[in-house]
Enzyme design. Structure first.
Site, mmCIF file in Angstrom:
data_model
loop_
_atom_site.group_PDB
_atom_site.id
_atom_site.type_symbol
_atom_site.label_atom_id
_atom_site.label_comp_id
_atom_site.label_asym_id
_atom_site.label_seq_id
_atom_site.Cartn_x
_atom_site.Cartn_y
_atom_site.Cartn_z
ATOM 1 N N THR A 182 14.675 40.427 19.799
ATOM 2 C CA THR A 182 15.520 39.536 20.613
ATOM 3 C C THR A 182 14.646 38.365 21.027
ATOM 4 O O THR A 182 13.479 38.534 21.368
ATOM 5 C CB THR A 182 15.993 40.209 21.907
ATOM 6 O OG1 THR A 182 14.846 40.542 22.674
ATOM 7 C CG2 THR A 182 16.800 41.431 21.641
ATOM 8 N N GLU A 327 20.841 43.809 20.838
ATOM 9 C CA GLU A 327 20.706 45.215 21.244
ATOM 10 C C GLU A 327 21.937 46.043 20.872
ATOM 11 O O GLU A 327 21.939 47.256 20.998
ATOM 12 C CB GLU A 327 20.501 45.315 22.761
ATOM 13 C CG GLU A 327 19.127 44.883 23.236
ATOM 14 C CD GLU A 327 19.025 43.397 23.524
ATOM 15 O OE1 GLU A 327 19.840 42.618 22.979
ATOM 16 O OE2 GLU A 327 18.125 43.004 24.291
ATOM 17 N N LYS A 435 23.551 30.738 42.991
ATOM 18 C CA LYS A 435 23.854 31.313 44.305
ATOM 19 C C LYS A 435 23.924 30.181 45.323
ATOM 20 O O LYS A 435 22.919 29.515 45.595
ATOM 21 C CB LYS A 435 22.791 32.325 44.697
ATOM 22 C CG LYS A 435 23.172 33.103 45.939
ATOM 23 C CD LYS A 435 22.538 34.474 45.931
ATOM 24 C CE LYS A 435 23.408 35.432 46.745
ATOM 25 N NZ LYS A 435 22.788 36.715 46.942
ATOM 26 N N TRP A 440 28.572 33.266 44.648
ATOM 27 C CA TRP A 440 28.136 33.022 43.271
ATOM 28 C C TRP A 440 29.013 31.965 42.593
ATOM 29 O O TRP A 440 30.230 31.964 42.753
ATOM 30 C CB TRP A 440 28.216 34.302 42.452
ATOM 31 C CG TRP A 440 27.286 35.378 42.926
ATOM 32 C CD1 TRP A 440 27.627 36.515 43.588
ATOM 33 C CD2 TRP A 440 25.869 35.420 42.783
ATOM 34 N NE1 TRP A 440 26.515 37.256 43.860
ATOM 35 C CE2 TRP A 440 25.412 36.615 43.368
ATOM 36 C CE3 TRP A 440 24.930 34.558 42.201
ATOM 37 C CZ2 TRP A 440 24.072 36.974 43.406
ATOM 38 C CZ3 TRP A 440 23.592 34.922 42.237
ATOM 39 C CH2 TRP A 440 23.168 36.115 42.831
HETATM 40 P P1 AMP Z 1 21.570 37.589 21.270
HETATM 41 O O1 AMP Z 1 20.942 38.906 21.438
HETATM 42 O O2 AMP Z 1 20.604 36.497 20.955
HETATM 43 O O3 AMP Z 1 22.687 37.640 20.289
HETATM 44 O O4 AMP Z 1 22.193 37.149 22.663
HETATM 45 C C1 AMP Z 1 23.115 37.967 23.324
HETATM 46 C C2 AMP Z 1 23.682 37.255 24.501
HETATM 47 O O5 AMP Z 1 24.418 36.100 24.093
HETATM 48 C C3 AMP Z 1 24.683 38.054 25.286
HETATM 49 O O6 AMP Z 1 24.077 38.970 26.155
HETATM 50 C C4 AMP Z 1 25.463 36.978 26.008
HETATM 51 O O7 AMP Z 1 24.778 36.527 27.151
HETATM 52 C C5 AMP Z 1 25.485 35.865 24.994
HETATM 53 N N1 AMP Z 1 26.768 35.883 24.273
HETATM 54 C C6 AMP Z 1 27.035 36.408 23.081
HETATM 55 N N2 AMP Z 1 28.321 36.201 22.746
HETATM 56 C C7 AMP Z 1 28.889 35.535 23.775
HETATM 57 C C8 AMP Z 1 30.201 35.053 24.059
HETATM 58 N N3 AMP Z 1 31.189 35.180 23.189
HETATM 59 N N4 AMP Z 1 30.401 34.451 25.232
HETATM 60 C C9 AMP Z 1 29.402 34.304 26.132
HETATM 61 N N5 AMP Z 1 28.148 34.725 25.925
HETATM 62 C C10 AMP Z 1 27.889 35.340 24.768
#
Ligand code: AMP
Length: 538
Positions: A182, A327, A435, A440
């Site tokens: 990640t 993850e 905040k 929030w």
């Molecule tokens: P990654 O592991 O790089 O794919 O990032 C995952 C994170 O991307 C998630 O925990 C979210 O915060 C964000 N994310 C993924 N899909 C969306 C979505 N459709 N809308 C908002 N945030 C998203």
């Protein structure tokens, strides 16, 4: 019942045997030309590669890195590595060089397969990558660059004389198949180690009609990179159902994507919002249409309303909003309307489609407060989003502790609501919430509202320190070329869309908004950039 362990190589065996003439199309990284072959060819070449890797000394459990765009050779590497019990470690080439160095060393990659484009970068790094014994450049002899990489081979010469027979070994289905780090915004990247079983279950789930749902009638353009979150599982799920696969290589600009959508009669695709924005600009500029495309799944960051509407109303393409994370292999939810929702007005339907949707069977989710107590599904109360399921991480690679709470839940780091129909909506990343005066404010809601303005190309909101309110939202905007609205124009526009106390205290205009290696807005960079920001009003 029969209990033969699941091996991902069988996916390609199935595709070759029952969908053997279905095409896999690639745009070459080296020169942009289009190559096509079939699933039957893919399997033959995968077996040749599996034999070649064995001769190079690859053994069960070894990590083999790939630094590559979506291409046929990268696909073959995925299956050849995992199928023989080694681990395919996909590396995001957009990461900073020190991060790439860190993860190759952390994973202890034994072999590195890389596109020609990344040869200069790896030449700079190779003396810091002691575990890598061999470099395989994903090209043929004619395109092989002059290189100082030690033990460098070109892919085609490596496999040309190998046998097309390879017996996939049998091993427990919990055997690791692949590894992806990640690109966390703080600290070192963390590895997620997928297994044959987890990828298998995940791919089957996304093949569900209410998730992504490709079929043998589809031509699928795989824009989501194989190096980020498993290309959303589509590299397994498409061969499972015999969908035609179109791999765009390194060219993701609007014109190149359009050329593939049109030329390969693509019916289904998946990518992050940025790619689709580039495509829409290209379509608008050249007055083009999308006669073949039916559906695009968009995720990775929140889908803005204007994207859903433009695809729907101007091009007749349905946007499916998806959510997930590395993850989670990565799919955690997808948003499709329930039958009774078809009765809603178009605007109300879009309101639903802006949500991230329902988990497929296999993923459990709940929202909790800071004490861990479960919160109601009323669409308004928001809390930390926790998940559980067989394709969700248990422990990061080489970590000493599980990443789960005492009841086995994984905290996504996202803040969300869940409504009475089970539709989840992300309000923010926990660390991006603002905040203000003890309450929030959701940066995502503010950004989405700002993106509806016709002169705004990109909007990002961060919380900046405020002497009275703790934090107040600062709106950072990149305008479309030739547009010059004032800060007040934009704030007036927001007034009817968000609560009064949510209104950003100022708008600043920038030429560019920094993105992370996975194409998301880099709030970390923005927070650093505006760390000493002074409010001009109280
Ligand atoms: P990654 O592991 O790089 O794919 O990032 C995952 C994170 O991307 C998630 O925990 C979210 O915060 C964000 N994310 C993924 N899909 C969306 C979505 N459709 N809308 C908002 N945030 C998203």
């Amino acid at each position: 019942m029969q209990a033969d362990p699941l091996n991902l190589a069988h996916v390609l065996e199935h595709a070759a045997r029952f969908h053997g003439r279905v095409e896999v199309v690639t745009r070459r990284v080296e020169d942009g030309t289009i190559e096509r072959y079939t699933y039957a060819d893919a399997l033959r070449r995968t077996k040749k590669l599996a034999n070649a890797l064995k001769k190079l000394g690859v053994e069960f459990g070894d990590r083999i890195g790939t630094l590559a765009w979506n291409t046929d050779r990268h696909l073959e590497a995925w299956y050849a590595i995992a199928g023989q019990g080694a681990i395919c470690h996909t590396i995001n080439p957009r990461l900073f060089e020190p991060q790439i160095e860190y993860i190759v060393n952390h994973a202890e990659d034994k072999v590195l397969l890389l596109d020609t484009l990344f040869v200069p970068m790896i030449e700079r790094l190779q003396h810091k990558l002691p575990t890598v014994e061999t470099y395989i450049v994903l090209t043929d002899r004619a395109h092989m660059p002059q290189t100082e990489l030690h033990n460098a081979l070109d892919f085609e010469s490596l496999i040309v004389d190998e046998s097309e027979d390879f017996e996939w070994p049998s091993f427990p289905e919990e055997t690791p198949s692949s590894l992806c780090y990640t690109s966390g915004t703080t600290g070192n990247p963390k590895g997620v180690l997928y297994t044959h079983r987890s990828n298998f279950l995940h791919a089957n789930a996304i093949n569900g009609k209410d998730v992504i749902g490709p079929s043998c009638s589809d031509s699928v353009l795989l824009v989501v990179p194989m190096f980020h979150a498993n290309s959303w599982g589509l590299n397994y799920s498409c061969p499972m159902v015999g969908a035609k696969l179109v791999l765009p290589g390194a060219q993701l600009d609007g014109e190149s994507i359009y050329e593939l959508l049109n030329g390969e009669q693509v019916t289904l695709s998946a990518a992050v919002p940025t790619v689709w924005n580039m495509l829409l600009s290209h379509l608008q500029e050249h007055e083009l249409k999308l006669p073949h495309l039916n559906e695009v799944t968009i995720g990775g960051s929140a889908v803005p309303r204007n994207l859903i509407e433009a695809f729907d109303l101007d091009y007749g393409v349905t946007v499916i909003h998806g959510w997930g994370m590395t993850e989670m292999s990565p799919i955690g939810s997808a948003c499709r309307l329930r039958p009774f929702m078809k009765e809603l007005s178009y605007e109300q339907q879009v309101d639903v489609r802006l949500k991230q949707g329902i988990p497929p069977f296999g993923v459990w989710m709940k929202i909790v407060d800071d004490d861990g107590s479960e919160l109601p599904h009323d669409g308004g109360t928001f809390g930390r989003l926790l998940v559980k399921g067989p394709w969700i991480v248990k422990r990061y690679y080489k970590d000493d502790h599980d990443a789960l709470d005492a009841e086995g839940w994984f905290d996504t780091g996202d803040i969300a609501t869940i409504d009475e129909h089970g539709y989840m909506q992300i309000t923010d990343r926990a660390k991006d919430l603002i905040k203000s005066g003890g309450e929030w404010i959701s940066s995502v809601d503010l950004e989405n509202a700002m993106m509806e303005h016709s002169m705004v190309a990109m909007a990002a909101v961060i919380g900046c320190h405020h002497p009275t309110w703790e934090e107040r939202p600062l709106m950072i905007v990149k305008l479309l070329d030739g547009c010059e609205p004032s800060s007040n124009d934009l704030l007036d526009f927001l007034k009817s869309r968000v609560a009064k106390w949510w209104l950003p205290d100022n708008v600043v205009f920038v030429d560019d908004i920094p993105l992370t290696a996975t194409g998301k807005i880099s709030k970390l960079t923005l927070r650093e950039q505006f760390r000493d920001y002074q409010w001009t009003t109280d």
